[in-house]
Design a protein around this motif. Structure first.
Motif, PDB file in Angstrom:
ATOM      1  N   GLY A 268       0.673  -1.086   0.196  1.00  9.49           N
ATOM      2  CA  GLY A 268      -0.193  -0.418   0.228  1.00  9.49           C
ATOM      3  C   GLY A 268       0.871   0.834   0.116  1.00  9.49           C
ATOM      4  O   GLY A 268       0.463   1.826   0.731  1.00  9.49           O
ATOM      5  N   GLU A 269       2.355   1.160  -0.442  1.00  7.93           N
ATOM      6  CA  GLU A 269       3.030   2.537  -0.505  1.00  7.93           C
ATOM      7  C   GLU A 269       1.709   3.881  -1.836  1.00  7.93           C
ATOM      8  O   GLU A 269       0.900   3.176  -2.129  1.00  7.93           O
ATOM      9  CB  GLU A 269       4.153   2.008  -1.518  1.00  7.93           C
ATOM     10  CG  GLU A 269       5.040   1.429  -0.776  1.00  7.93           C
ATOM     11  CD  GLU A 269       6.169   0.823  -1.583  1.00  7.93           C
ATOM     12  OE1 GLU A 269       6.160   1.610  -3.026  1.00  7.93           O
ATOM     13  OE2 GLU A 269       7.137  -0.029  -1.462  1.00  7.93           O
ATOM     14  N   ARG A 270       2.191   4.969  -1.324  1.00 11.75           N
ATOM     15  CA  ARG A 270       1.693   6.002  -1.615  1.00 11.75           C
ATOM     16  C   ARG A 270       1.494   6.007  -2.897  1.00 11.75           C
ATOM     17  O   ARG A 270       2.852   6.055  -3.617  1.00 11.75           O
ATOM     18  CB  ARG A 270       1.711   6.914  -0.784  1.00 11.75           C
ATOM     19  CG  ARG A 270       1.323   8.379  -0.783  1.00 11.75           C
ATOM     20  CD  ARG A 270       1.957   9.742   0.048  1.00 11.75           C
ATOM     21  NE  ARG A 270       1.467   9.310   0.975  1.00 11.75           N
ATOM     22  CZ  ARG A 270      -0.043   9.460   2.209  1.00 11.75           C
ATOM     23  NH1 ARG A 270      -1.012   9.698   0.610  1.00 11.75           N
ATOM     24  NH2 ARG A 270      -0.061   9.563   3.310  1.00 11.75           N
ATOM     25  N   GLY A 271       0.522   7.027  -3.290  1.00 10.31           N
ATOM     26  CA  GLY A 271       0.362   6.220  -4.698  1.00 10.31           C
ATOM     27  C   GLY A 271      -0.238   5.119  -5.538  1.00 10.31           C
ATOM     28  O   GLY A 271      -1.142   4.816  -5.103  1.00 10.31           O
ATOM     29  N   ALA A 272       0.515   5.973  -6.729  1.00 12.29           N
ATOM     30  CA  ALA A 272      -0.186   4.665  -7.639  1.00 12.29           C
ATOM     31  C   ALA A 272      -0.611   2.969  -6.818  1.00 12.29           C
ATOM     32  O   ALA A 272      -1.378   2.336  -7.075  1.00 12.29           O
ATOM     33  CB  ALA A 272       0.386   4.644  -8.940  1.00 12.29           C
ATOM     34  N   PRO A 273       0.790   2.048  -6.586  1.00 13.25           N
ATOM     35  CA  PRO A 273       0.623   1.572  -5.623  1.00 13.25           C
ATOM     36  C   PRO A 273      -0.674   1.778  -4.432  1.00 13.25           C
ATOM     37  O   PRO A 273      -1.527   0.062  -4.258  1.00 13.25           O
ATOM     38  CB  PRO A 273       1.604   0.998  -4.990  1.00 13.25           C
ATOM     39  CG  PRO A 273       2.633   1.991  -5.779  1.00 13.25           C
ATOM     40  CD  PRO A 273       2.496   2.997  -5.491  1.00 13.25           C
ATOM     41  N   ALA A 274      -1.008   2.397  -3.673  1.00 13.78           N
ATOM     42  CA  ALA A 274      -1.722   2.073  -2.716  1.00 13.78           C
ATOM     43  C   ALA A 274      -2.864   2.394  -3.823  1.00 13.78           C
ATOM     44  O   ALA A 274      -4.211   1.075  -2.838  1.00 13.78           O
ATOM     45  CB  ALA A 274      -1.831   2.940  -1.840  1.00 13.78           C
ATOM     46  N   LEU A 275      -3.615   2.295  -4.613  1.00 12.77           N
ATOM     47  CA  LEU A 275      -4.319   2.674  -5.864  1.00 12.77           C
ATOM     48  C   LEU A 275      -4.919   1.795  -6.078  1.00 12.77           C
ATOM     49  O   LEU A 275      -5.957   0.989  -5.607  1.00 12.77           O
ATOM     50  CB  LEU A 275      -4.110   4.148  -6.347  1.00 12.77           C
ATOM     51  CG  LEU A 275      -6.149   3.919  -7.604  1.00 12.77           C
ATOM     52  CD1 LEU A 275      -4.786   5.654  -8.357  1.00 12.77           C
ATOM     53  CD2 LEU A 275      -5.347   3.069  -8.659  1.00 12.77           C
ATOM     54  N   VAL A 276      -3.774   0.195  -6.274  1.00 14.01           N
ATOM     55  CA  VAL A 276      -3.942  -0.356  -7.021  1.00 14.01           C
ATOM     56  C   VAL A 276      -4.746  -1.332  -5.927  1.00 14.01           C
ATOM     57  O   VAL A 276      -5.069  -2.004  -5.921  1.00 14.01           O
ATOM     58  CB  VAL A 276      -2.988  -1.638  -7.261  1.00 14.01           C
ATOM     59  CG1 VAL A 276      -2.453  -2.740  -7.796  1.00 14.01           C
ATOM     60  CG2 VAL A 276      -2.316  -0.800  -8.884  1.00 14.01           C
ATOM     61  N   LEU A 277      -4.124  -1.807  -4.374  1.00 15.27           N
ATOM     62  CA  LEU A 277      -4.426  -1.783  -3.457  1.00 15.27           C
ATOM     63  C   LEU A 277      -5.692  -2.160  -3.284  1.00 15.27           C
ATOM     64  O   LEU A 277      -6.499  -2.894  -2.414  1.00 15.27           O
ATOM     65  CB  LEU A 277      -2.958  -1.888  -1.934  1.00 15.27           C
ATOM     66  CG  LEU A 277      -3.650  -2.870  -0.818  1.00 15.27           C
ATOM     67  CD1 LEU A 277      -3.809  -4.098  -1.541  1.00 15.27           C
ATOM     68  CD2 LEU A 277      -2.852  -2.674   0.004  1.00 15.27           C
ATOM     69  N   ALA A 278      -6.269  -0.644  -3.267  1.00 20.07           N
ATOM     70  CA  ALA A 278      -7.640  -0.002  -2.897  1.00 20.07           C
ATOM     71  C   ALA A 278      -8.181  -0.681  -3.736  1.00 20.07           C
ATOM     72  O   ALA A 278      -9.579  -0.927  -3.639  1.00 20.07           O
ATOM     73  CB  ALA A 278      -7.498   1.297  -2.955  1.00 20.07           C
ATOM     74  N   THR A 279      -8.373  -0.996  -4.605  1.00 22.63           N
ATOM     75  CA  THR A 279      -9.766  -1.023  -5.553  1.00 22.63           C
ATOM     76  C   THR A 279      -9.255  -3.039  -5.161  1.00 22.63           C
ATOM     77  O   THR A 279     -10.261  -3.631  -5.796  1.00 22.63           O
ATOM     78  CB  THR A 279      -8.642  -1.311  -7.097  1.00 22.63           C
ATOM     79  OG1 THR A 279      -7.999   0.035  -7.508  1.00 22.63           O
ATOM     80  CG2 THR A 279      -8.890  -1.843  -8.318  1.00 22.63           C
TER      81      THR A 279
END
Length: 461
Positions: A268-279
């Protein structure tokens, strides 16, 4: 409090202005086609499973398209980065037609499962290629509006799709329901050709070892998802090898998923990685809340297919409402993507209690559907916000790969929810009650609640 979003919101030409008209029409037409197919099949799947004596495999029939979708999005993401969206889009349309024909002619549940797998491949390719097509042909300021239009395009199929599919299944038989998507496909192609002629071509280059490794990892994870869904259902029915297969599948997913998603996603690293996990968690939550509501109404409560499909109608309408709210310039200028996504997850969490209380037989159907409408609104807020924000966070030459990572995450979330619900349903397939669906919906509420703080991490500042 006023918060500046990651990119300034500027006004631009309309999505229907001459330079963007055909790209918009083609994309919305294809989304409408996919929306009808999704709503139709979901509505009549309980009828199909019962007719083919395959109710115990209802969960697998729901999940196997998600498994093949996962591989297809990974391949399509790299393919579009290398060659542009034209070839993946045309290839996926051919597969879509073949899947409809095979489903309509299926003589057994095994053949239907194979056709559903083919459908997942087609949908994965279409989803990635369409987003890349829109991103190539339209400026950033218009993408949110087009993605909101995608959600709006689900309204009519959601309103009439369940009723049409249920009526066809009731009066002509469920096989006839697969003819309409083929007719719609013939109507869509002429609108698509002008947009494809404008699609951006990429310079041909060899696929890297890393890209090939990612696809192999995606195939392993997809196979593990299918094994997990089958194994949980079989294990719940008392089969030892089913339980063993499910355990092995969980191990494979845990080990290989990190190689499929962009680096840092599972942390869940900030930015795009967190966006993928949130998805991933958003998809898990929403699927757990709503995937088994038609089965609850049709099989446990004895409702007709048309009545059972009311949940899908509500999904389409209120998902579009949330998407259109999130696409408004005033909202995008005042609130960051993370704030909008977190608010959407809070709305989904609250709305999830409608399906939960319905499963517990505490509230009436209209009251429960009011809660489900709230959950769908939250999903629209979150999904549109994350889809647009990802096109801003990543460079053009990596857009396909990150879009694939996001759609893979969504597929894993859907598969997780359907595997859980499928196992619980299989355990009681001969005398199904509401409690398996109750547990599944409760898990969805928990996943939605967990996602609220994570959603804030999609903001880079």
């Amino acid at each position: 409090m006023t918060v500046i979003s990651s990119r300034p919101v500027t006004r631009s030409a309309s999505i229907l202005s001459p330079e963007h008209r055909w790209a918009t029409i083609a994309a919305i037409a294809l989304v409408t086609l996919g929306a009808y197919e999704n709503r139709a099949i979901t509505t009549i799947l309980p009828v199909i499973a019962d007719d083919l004596d395959g109710l115990r495999w209802f969960g697998l029939a729901s999940a196997i398209p998600a498994a093949t979708y996962l591989v297809a999005t990974t391949v399509a993401g790299t393919w579009t980065d290398h060659r542009g969206p034209r070839r993946p889009l045309l290839f996926s349309l051919v597969l879509f037609a073949l899947a409809q024909i095979a489903s309509g002619l299926a003589p057994s549940m095994e053949v239907l499962l194979a056709a559903r797998a083919l459908s997942g491949i087609a949908e994965g390719g279409l989803d990635i290629a369409l987003v890349v097509l829109v991103s190539d042909l339209l400026p950033e300021a218009l993408r949110a509006k087009v993605f909101a239009a995608f959600a709006t395009a689900w309204i009519v199929p959601s309103l009439v799709g369940p009723a049409v599919a249920g009526g066809i299944a009731q009066w002509l038989g469920w096989r006839a329901a697969f003819l309409l998507p083929l007719i719609m496909l013939i109507a869509v192609v002429p609108a698509l050709l002008p947009a494809l002629r404008r699609a951006t071509a990429r310079g041909a280059r060899e696929w890297s070892a890393s890209e090939r490794a990612t696809i192999r990892a995606a195939a392993l994870v997809a196979g593990a998802i299918a094994m997990l869904t089958w194994g949980t259902s079989a294990g719940a029915s008392g089969e030892f090898w089913g339980a063993a297969g499910a355990a092995a599948a969980l191990f494979v997913i845990a080990v290989r998923l990190a190689h499929v998603l962009p680096a840092g996603s599972l942390r869940g690293e900030r930015g795009a990685p967190a966006l993928v996990l949130a998805t991933l968690l958003v998809s898990l939550a929403f699927s757990a809340l709503g995937s088994y509501l038609p089965l609850l109404l049709a099989t446990v409560r004895g409702a007709s297919p048309a009545i059972a499909g009311v949940t899908l109608t509500i999904t389409g309408i209120f998902w579009a409402v949330g998407s259109n709210v999130s696409s408004r310039d005033a909202v995008r200028a005042r609130f960051s993507p993370g704030q909008v996504a977190a608010a959407g997850m809070a709305v989904m969490t609250l709305g999830g209690f409608g399906p939960l209380l319905l499963a517990l037989d505490v509230v009436s159907l209209p009251v429960a559907m009011g809660g489900w409408a709230l959950a769908a609104t939250g999903m629209g807020l979150v999904n549109n916000t994350l889809a647009v924000h990802l096109t801003v966070l990543v460079p053009d030459e990596e857009r396909g790969r990150y879009l694939a990572g996001r759609t893979v995450a969504a597929a894993v979330g859907v598969a997780g929810a359907t595997a859980l619900g499928g196992a619980l349903v299989a355990r009681e397939a001969d005398h199904l009650t509401a409690w398996p669906i109750t547990i599944t919906v409760a898990a969805g509420i928990l996943a939605a609640l967990i996602t609220i703080p994570l959603a804030r991490r999609v903001d880079v500042v």
